[in-house]
Scaffold this motif. Structure first.
Motif, PDB file in Angstrom:
ATOM      1  N   ALA A  64     -49.966  79.369  18.128  1.00  0.00           N
ATOM      2  CA  ALA A  64     -50.856  80.354  18.742  1.00  0.00           C
ATOM      3  C   ALA A  64     -51.766  80.918  17.664  1.00  0.00           C
ATOM      4  CB  ALA A  64     -50.046  81.473  19.392  1.00  0.00           C
ATOM      5  N   LEU A  65     -53.073  80.843  17.899  1.00  0.00           N
ATOM      6  CA  LEU A  65     -54.078  81.345  16.968  1.00  0.00           C
ATOM      7  C   LEU A  65     -54.744  82.581  17.557  1.00  0.00           C
ATOM      8  CD1 LEU A  65     -55.928  78.013  16.080  1.00  0.00           C
ATOM      9  CD2 LEU A  65     -54.057  79.093  14.835  1.00  0.00           C
ATOM     10  N   SER A  66     -55.203  83.470  16.675  1.00  0.00           N
ATOM     11  CA  SER A  66     -55.917  84.653  17.127  1.00  0.00           C
ATOM     12  C   SER A  66     -57.037  84.958  16.142  1.00  0.00           C
ATOM     13  CB  SER A  66     -54.961  85.841  17.208  1.00  0.00           C
ATOM     14  OG  SER A  66     -55.662  87.002  17.577  1.00  0.00           O
ATOM     15  N   SER A  67     -58.146  85.473  16.671  1.00  0.00           N
ATOM     16  CA  SER A  67     -59.255  85.882  15.825  1.00  0.00           C
ATOM     17  C   SER A  67     -60.171  86.794  16.617  1.00  0.00           C
ATOM     18  CB  SER A  67     -60.041  84.675  15.319  1.00  0.00           C
ATOM     19  OG  SER A  67     -61.107  85.092  14.482  1.00  0.00           O
ATOM     20  N   ASP A  68     -60.873  87.654  15.903  1.00  0.00           N
ATOM     21  CA  ASP A  68     -61.889  88.460  16.567  1.00  0.00           C
ATOM     22  C   ASP A  68     -63.281  87.895  16.296  1.00  0.00           C
ATOM     23  OD1 ASP A  68     -61.635  89.185  13.931  1.00  0.00           O
ATOM     24  OD2 ASP A  68     -61.793  91.326  14.272  1.00  0.00           O
ATOM     25  N   TYR A  69     -63.329  86.682  15.754  1.00  0.00           N
ATOM     26  CA  TYR A  69     -64.585  85.957  15.532  1.00  0.00           C
ATOM     27  C   TYR A  69     -64.544  84.693  16.377  1.00  0.00           C
ATOM     28  CZ  TYR A  69     -65.300  89.106  11.645  1.00  0.00           C
ATOM     29  OH  TYR A  69     -65.482  90.225  10.881  1.00  0.00           O
ATOM     30  N   ILE A  70     -65.340  84.662  17.437  1.00  0.00           N
ATOM     31  CA  ILE A  70     -65.273  83.567  18.400  1.00  0.00           C
ATOM     32  C   ILE A  70     -65.646  82.222  17.776  1.00  0.00           C
ATOM     33  CG2 ILE A  70     -67.605  83.856  19.345  1.00  0.00           C
ATOM     34  CD1 ILE A  70     -64.472  83.114  21.407  1.00  0.00           C
ATOM     35  N   ASP A  71     -66.605  82.208  16.866  1.00  0.00           N
ATOM     36  CA  ASP A  71     -66.985  80.936  16.248  1.00  0.00           C
ATOM     37  C   ASP A  71     -65.892  80.400  15.325  1.00  0.00           C
ATOM     38  OD1 ASP A  71     -67.483  83.103  14.590  1.00  0.00           O
ATOM     39  OD2 ASP A  71     -69.111  82.114  13.530  1.00  0.00           O
ATOM     40  N   LEU A  72     -65.185  81.298  14.650  1.00  0.00           N
ATOM     41  CA  LEU A  72     -64.145  80.844  13.728  1.00  0.00           C
ATOM     42  C   LEU A  72     -62.893  80.366  14.450  1.00  0.00           C
ATOM     43  CD1 LEU A  72     -64.370  83.412  10.798  1.00  0.00           C
ATOM     44  CD2 LEU A  72     -65.294  81.100  10.933  1.00  0.00           C
ATOM     45  N   ILE A  73     -62.567  80.943  15.590  1.00  0.00           N
ATOM     46  CA  ILE A  73     -61.355  80.503  16.296  1.00  0.00           C
ATOM     47  C   ILE A  73     -61.486  79.046  16.712  1.00  0.00           C
ATOM     48  CG2 ILE A  73     -61.948  81.278  18.632  1.00  0.00           C
ATOM     49  CD1 ILE A  73     -58.559  82.023  17.737  1.00  0.00           C
ATOM     50  N   TRP A  74     -62.698  78.624  17.093  1.00  0.00           N
ATOM     51  CA  TRP A  74     -62.870  77.236  17.518  1.00  0.00           C
ATOM     52  C   TRP A  74     -62.824  76.285  16.337  1.00  0.00           C
ATOM     53  CZ3 TRP A  74     -61.132  77.050  21.929  1.00  0.00           C
ATOM     54  CH2 TRP A  74     -61.366  78.061  22.846  1.00  0.00           C
ATOM     55  N   LYS A  75     -63.255  76.729  15.172  1.00  0.00           N
ATOM     56  CA  LYS A  75     -63.070  75.910  13.965  1.00  0.00           C
ATOM     57  C   LYS A  75     -61.576  75.772  13.656  1.00  0.00           C
ATOM     58  CE  LYS A  75     -67.487  76.929  11.760  1.00  0.00           C
ATOM     59  NZ  LYS A  75     -68.165  77.518  10.602  1.00  0.00           N
ATOM     60  N   GLY A  76     -60.830  76.867  13.872  1.00  0.00           N
ATOM     61  CA  GLY A  76     -59.378  76.810  13.683  1.00  0.00           C
ATOM     62  C   GLY A  76     -58.716  75.869  14.672  1.00  0.00           C
ATOM     63  N   VAL A  77     -59.188  75.875  15.916  1.00  0.00           N
ATOM     64  CA  VAL A  77     -58.663  74.957  16.930  1.00  0.00           C
ATOM     65  C   VAL A  77     -58.906  73.512  16.493  1.00  0.00           C
ATOM     66  CG1 VAL A  77     -59.055  74.100  19.277  1.00  0.00           C
ATOM     67  CG2 VAL A  77     -58.773  76.551  18.869  1.00  0.00           C
ATOM     68  N   ASP A  78     -60.084  73.230  15.958  1.00  0.00           N
ATOM     69  CA  ASP A  78     -60.380  71.868  15.482  1.00  0.00           C
ATOM     70  C   ASP A  78     -59.436  71.446  14.360  1.00  0.00           C
ATOM     71  OD1 ASP A  78     -62.395  71.483  17.326  1.00  0.00           O
ATOM     72  OD2 ASP A  78     -64.006  72.048  15.945  1.00  0.00           O
ATOM     73  N   VAL A  79     -59.112  72.369  13.477  1.00  0.00           N
ATOM     74  CA  VAL A  79     -58.179  72.068  12.382  1.00  0.00           C
ATOM     75  C   VAL A  79     -56.807  71.713  12.961  1.00  0.00           C
ATOM     76  CG1 VAL A  79     -56.925  73.082  10.426  1.00  0.00           C
ATOM     77  CG2 VAL A  79     -59.386  73.471  10.668  1.00  0.00           C
ATOM     78  N   ILE A  80     -56.336  72.477  13.934  1.00  0.00           N
ATOM     79  CA  ILE A  80     -55.018  72.249  14.524  1.00  0.00           C
ATOM     80  C   ILE A  80     -54.999  70.968  15.361  1.00  0.00           C
ATOM     81  CG2 ILE A  80     -53.256  73.214  16.060  1.00  0.00           C
ATOM     82  CD1 ILE A  80     -53.560  74.700  13.385  1.00  0.00           C
ATOM     83  N   LYS A  81     -56.097  70.653  16.043  1.00  0.00           N
ATOM     84  CA  LYS A  81     -56.171  69.429  16.848  1.00  0.00           C
ATOM     85  C   LYS A  81     -55.932  68.183  15.993  1.00  0.00           C
ATOM     86  CE  LYS A  81     -59.198  70.378  20.773  1.00  0.00           C
ATOM     87  NZ  LYS A  81     -60.543  70.102  21.314  1.00  0.00           N
ATOM     88  N   LYS A  82     -56.338  68.228  14.748  1.00  0.00           N
ATOM     89  CA  LYS A  82     -56.140  67.090  13.847  1.00  0.00           C
ATOM     90  C   LYS A  82     -54.664  66.760  13.656  1.00  0.00           C
ATOM     91  CE  LYS A  82     -60.318  68.014  11.196  1.00  0.00           C
ATOM     92  NZ  LYS A  82     -60.849  68.443   9.900  1.00  0.00           N
ATOM     93  N   HIS A  83     -53.791  67.702  13.999  1.00  0.00           N
ATOM     94  CA  HIS A  83     -52.347  67.509  13.829  1.00  0.00           C
ATOM     95  C   HIS A  83     -51.648  67.213  15.157  1.00  0.00           C
ATOM     96  CE1 HIS A  83     -52.485  68.538   9.609  1.00  0.00           C
ATOM     97  NE2 HIS A  83     -53.372  69.459   9.949  1.00  0.00           N
ATOM     98  N   GLY A  84     -52.436  66.828  16.178  1.00  0.00           N
ATOM     99  CA  GLY A  84     -51.870  66.363  17.434  1.00  0.00           C
ATOM    100  C   GLY A  84     -51.641  67.424  18.495  1.00  0.00           C
ATOM    101  N   TYR A  85     -52.159  68.625  18.310  1.00  0.00           N
ATOM    102  CA  TYR A  85     -51.996  69.683  19.299  1.00  0.00           C
ATOM    103  C   TYR A  85     -53.167  69.676  20.281  1.00  0.00           C
ATOM    104  CZ  TYR A  85     -48.293  71.699  16.430  1.00  0.00           C
ATOM    105  OH  TYR A  85     -47.134  71.901  15.730  1.00  0.00           O
ATOM    106  N   LYS A  86     -52.911  70.161  21.492  1.00  0.00           N
ATOM    107  CA  LYS A  86     -53.960  70.302  22.499  1.00  0.00           C
ATOM    108  C   LYS A  86     -53.920  71.727  23.032  1.00  0.00           C
ATOM    109  CE  LYS A  86     -51.144  68.540  26.304  1.00  0.00           C
ATOM    110  NZ  LYS A  86     -50.677  69.838  26.698  1.00  0.00           N
ATOM    111  N   ILE A  87     -55.037  72.183  23.579  1.00  0.00           N
ATOM    112  CA  ILE A  87     -55.142  73.553  24.078  1.00  0.00           C
ATOM    113  C   ILE A  87     -54.385  73.682  25.399  1.00  0.00           C
ATOM    114  CG2 ILE A  87     -56.716  75.318  24.958  1.00  0.00           C
ATOM    115  CD1 ILE A  87     -58.838  74.197  23.061  1.00  0.00           C
ATOM    116  N   ASP A  88     -53.537  74.714  25.482  1.00  0.00           N
ATOM    117  CA  ASP A  88     -52.844  75.045  26.724  1.00  0.00           C
ATOM    118  C   ASP A  88     -53.476  76.242  27.424  1.00  0.00           C
ATOM    119  OD1 ASP A  88     -50.946  73.037  26.537  1.00  0.00           O
ATOM    120  OD2 ASP A  88     -49.568  74.272  25.385  1.00  0.00           O
TER     121      ASP A  88
END
Length: 112
Positions: A64-88
């Motif tokens: 679970a990721l959290s941020s108050d910067y909308i552009d940065l949270i999606w960069k974080g999601v991209d980093v995590i996706k590289k490790h086989g995770y998908k958005i729930d």
């Protein structure tokens, strides 16, 4: 005699099952996503700033990721996706400080 053979067969089966589980656990390395997120330079507002994406929860199956910067949270999601995770799920919520200023935070829950 049959009881001894039966107990021996059960014991061998359990040992084989445990060794398979042990080799599976050793062959699937765990990734420290908190460390990966904290060291990613793209998730900072400036080169000397601290990271603005927080890992609220991490397990081998869920993050679970959290941020108050909308552009940065999606960069974080991209980093995590590289490790086989998908958005729930994605949740946005407003926080207000005692001074009356507020911000919109976003939380993203991902799983394998």
């Amino acid at each position: 005699m049959i009881k001894i053979i039966f107990i021996f067969a059960i014991t061998v089966s359990v040992i084989l099952l445990l060794s398979e589980q042990s080799s599976y656990a050793q062959s699937t390395p765990t990734v420290n996503l908190t460390k990966i997120i904290s060291e990613d330079k793209e998730l900072r507002l400036c080169p000397t700033c601290s990271n603005r994406v927080d890992v609220l929860y991490e397990s081998p199956n869920t993050v679970a990721l959290s941020s108050d910067y909308i552009d940065l949270i999606w960069k974080g999601v991209d980093v995590i996706k590289k490790h086989g995770y998908k958005i729930d799920d994605v949740v946005s919520y407003t926080t207000t400080s005692y001074t009356g200023t507020g911000s919109i935070n976003t939380m993203v829950v991902m799983s394998k």
